[in-house]
Design a protein around this motif. Sequence first.
Motif, short mmCIF file in Angstrom:
data_model
loop_
_atom_site.label_atom_id
_atom_site.label_comp_id
_atom_site.label_asym_id
_atom_site.label_seq_id
_atom_site.Cartn_x
_atom_site.Cartn_y
_atom_site.Cartn_z
N SER A 202 0.92 -1.36 -0.07
CA SER A 202 0.09 -0.03 0.05
C SER A 202 0.89 1.41 0.07
N LEU A 203 1.70 1.34 0.74
CA LEU A 203 2.81 2.55 0.80
C LEU A 203 3.48 2.73 -0.48
N MET A 204 3.99 1.52 -1.18
CA MET A 204 4.64 1.69 -2.47
C MET A 204 3.65 2.34 -3.36
N LEU A 205 2.60 1.72 -3.40
CA LEU A 205 1.57 2.44 -4.35
C LEU A 205 1.31 3.75 -4.20
N CYS A 206 1.16 4.27 -2.87
CA CYS A 206 0.64 5.56 -2.60
C CYS A 206 1.90 6.49 -2.85
N ALA A 207 3.07 5.80 -2.39
CA ALA A 207 4.33 6.84 -2.81
C ALA A 207 4.65 7.10 -4.14
N GLY A 208 4.44 6.01 -4.94
CA GLY A 208 4.44 5.98 -6.35
C GLY A 208 3.55 7.10 -7.11
N GLY A 209 2.05 6.79 -6.86
CA GLY A 209 1.23 7.68 -7.25
C GLY A 209 1.39 9.01 -6.68
N PHE A 210 1.83 9.58 -5.67
CA PHE A 210 1.91 10.67 -5.29
C PHE A 210 3.29 11.27 -5.92
N GLY A 211 4.53 10.45 -5.96
CA GLY A 211 5.30 10.93 -6.95
C GLY A 211 5.21 11.40 -8.28
N ILE A 212 4.26 10.71 -9.04
CA ILE A 212 3.86 11.16 -10.22
C ILE A 212 3.04 12.18 -10.01
N LEU A 213 1.92 12.51 -9.32
CA LEU A 213 0.95 13.59 -9.14
C LEU A 213 1.90 14.80 -9.00
N VAL A 214 2.92 14.85 -8.25
CA VAL A 214 3.65 15.98 -7.74
C VAL A 214 4.82 16.18 -8.76
N ARG A 215 4.90 15.64 -9.91
CA ARG A 215 6.05 15.62 -10.83
C ARG A 215 6.42 17.08 -11.31
N PRO A 216 5.20 17.84 -11.66
CA PRO A 216 5.51 19.41 -12.04
C PRO A 216 6.16 20.38 -11.07
N TRP A 217 6.24 19.80 -9.82
CA TRP A 217 6.68 20.65 -8.66
C TRP A 217 8.23 20.13 -8.36
N ILE A 218 8.55 19.18 -9.01
CA ILE A 218 10.00 18.60 -8.98
C ILE A 218 10.90 19.22 -10.02
N PRO A 219 12.11 20.10 -9.80
CA PRO A 219 12.63 20.63 -10.83
C PRO A 219 13.70 19.52 -11.51
N PRO A 220 13.82 19.91 -12.73
CA PRO A 220 14.48 18.81 -13.82
C PRO A 220 15.98 19.05 -13.20
N ALA A 221 16.63 18.47 -12.50
CA ALA A 221 18.17 18.53 -11.91
C ALA A 221 19.06 18.70 -13.12
N SER A 222 19.00 18.40 -14.12
CA SER A 222 20.17 18.13 -15.25
C SER A 222 19.71 19.32 -16.36
N LEU A 223 18.44 19.95 -16.17
CA LEU A 223 18.28 21.06 -17.28
C LEU A 223 18.14 22.40 -16.56
N TRP A 224 18.93 23.61 -17.22
CA TRP A 224 18.28 24.94 -16.77
C TRP A 224 18.68 25.75 -17.83
N LEU A 225 18.15 27.05 -17.73
CA LEU A 225 18.21 28.25 -18.84
C LEU A 225 19.26 28.98 -18.42
N THR A 226 20.23 29.27 -19.53
CA THR A 226 21.39 30.04 -19.37
C THR A 226 21.28 31.41 -20.14
N LYS A 227 20.06 31.47 -20.70
CA LYS A 227 19.85 32.80 -21.50
C LYS A 227 18.24 32.84 -22.09
N VAL A 228 17.57 33.66 -21.97
CA VAL A 228 16.21 33.79 -22.44
C VAL A 228 16.00 35.00 -23.01
N ALA A 229 14.98 35.23 -23.90
CA ALA A 229 14.73 36.50 -24.63
C ALA A 229 13.43 36.46 -25.19
N ILE A 230 12.56 37.54 -25.26
CA ILE A 230 11.38 37.67 -26.10
C ILE A 230 11.99 38.91 -27.27
#
Length: 389
Positions: A202-230
Amino acid sequence: MAVIKKLIRRTLKIAERRPWIIPLFGFVSGVASFLLVERKQEQFAQIISVLMLASWVWLAMENLLRKGISHWFGITVPPVVLRYVNQLVHQESLFFVIPFFFITTAWNTGQVFFTSVLIAAALVSIIDPIYYHWLAARRWLYYCFHGITLFAALLTALPLIFHLPTPQSYLWSLGIAVLLTGPGLVRSMSVVWWKRTIAVVSLMLCAGGFGILVRPWIPPASLWLTKVAITDHIDDRNRAPKQQFKTITSAQLHAGIYAYTAIHAPRGLRERIYHQWIHKGKKFDKIALNISGGNDQGYQTWTHKTNFPADAKGDWQIQVVTEANQIIGILRFQVVDAEAQTKPRVESASREQRPSSSSISKQTSAPAVALPDVDSSQQASSTPAPSPQ
């Protein structure tokens, strides 16, 4: 063999006599890795990643390896040393991953919560009274701490070592952390074995589901912006914007604008990212771009959009996201009437890329993904930053 035995015995005696040496070593090496990673020493980061994962193998196989050392070398590892080795692994892992998450976090989104948890965990790991008397004494909390640390370490290490794209590295990190943490968490419960079995599943299923649910709140550790512009124009020679806008007129917008991003990614990593065009909270377009890592200045990408709704005034943003919907960064600009502003506010484009004498290929990405409520006409292009001669 005799030399190895003597070295191991001497190390264990020093560690038992002066137990503070091990956590001090973890703290110093963690800070050193922080500074070196911040200076983009990726090869060193890969070596540290391998060593860090090896230390987690020790934690996962602690009892087996301890018996092996006793059998092969005739040495009994004192419990105090094992406790400090566990603390060392936590310290080294947390101080290694914090610079990555600090750089990649979009601080005006929910990602700030996860990064704040990691920073707090790092502080707990170096304060012995809190770590041993408060955290370790509560085994269920200790295993949660253990799992979050392992999850963050894998998120950072897997793209560096195995060049896994962000969606795959996230699922692998989540799965491994849940599998290695769940059983320990259940063992801390004083219940019969069949209740433990139900609890661990039960805990594994809940933890896995919760991890998928909050994925937009986890930064992509290997990607970041070095420059942006409009901008309204891309310099084809330098592959960079000529100027940057924070505010533009409706006429400029309907004439077509570019969203320019340079994205840092580890060497060998190939990733698909998206520019999501959003107006007043409503998503209009999602345009795909393929990038690859290996350049310190970042992989240059841009999308060009020409079709907009008739009433396009107000705040706009372009979210740069992964296939797993993790936010890499956000570009913001404002659209006003021509009467309200006779001249758009301009910022000079900083850190323009110097052209290389070698040819630079231009890549057109996959077709834009347009939402049905708006007819969109846009172009997506990407190219690596030119290497200095």
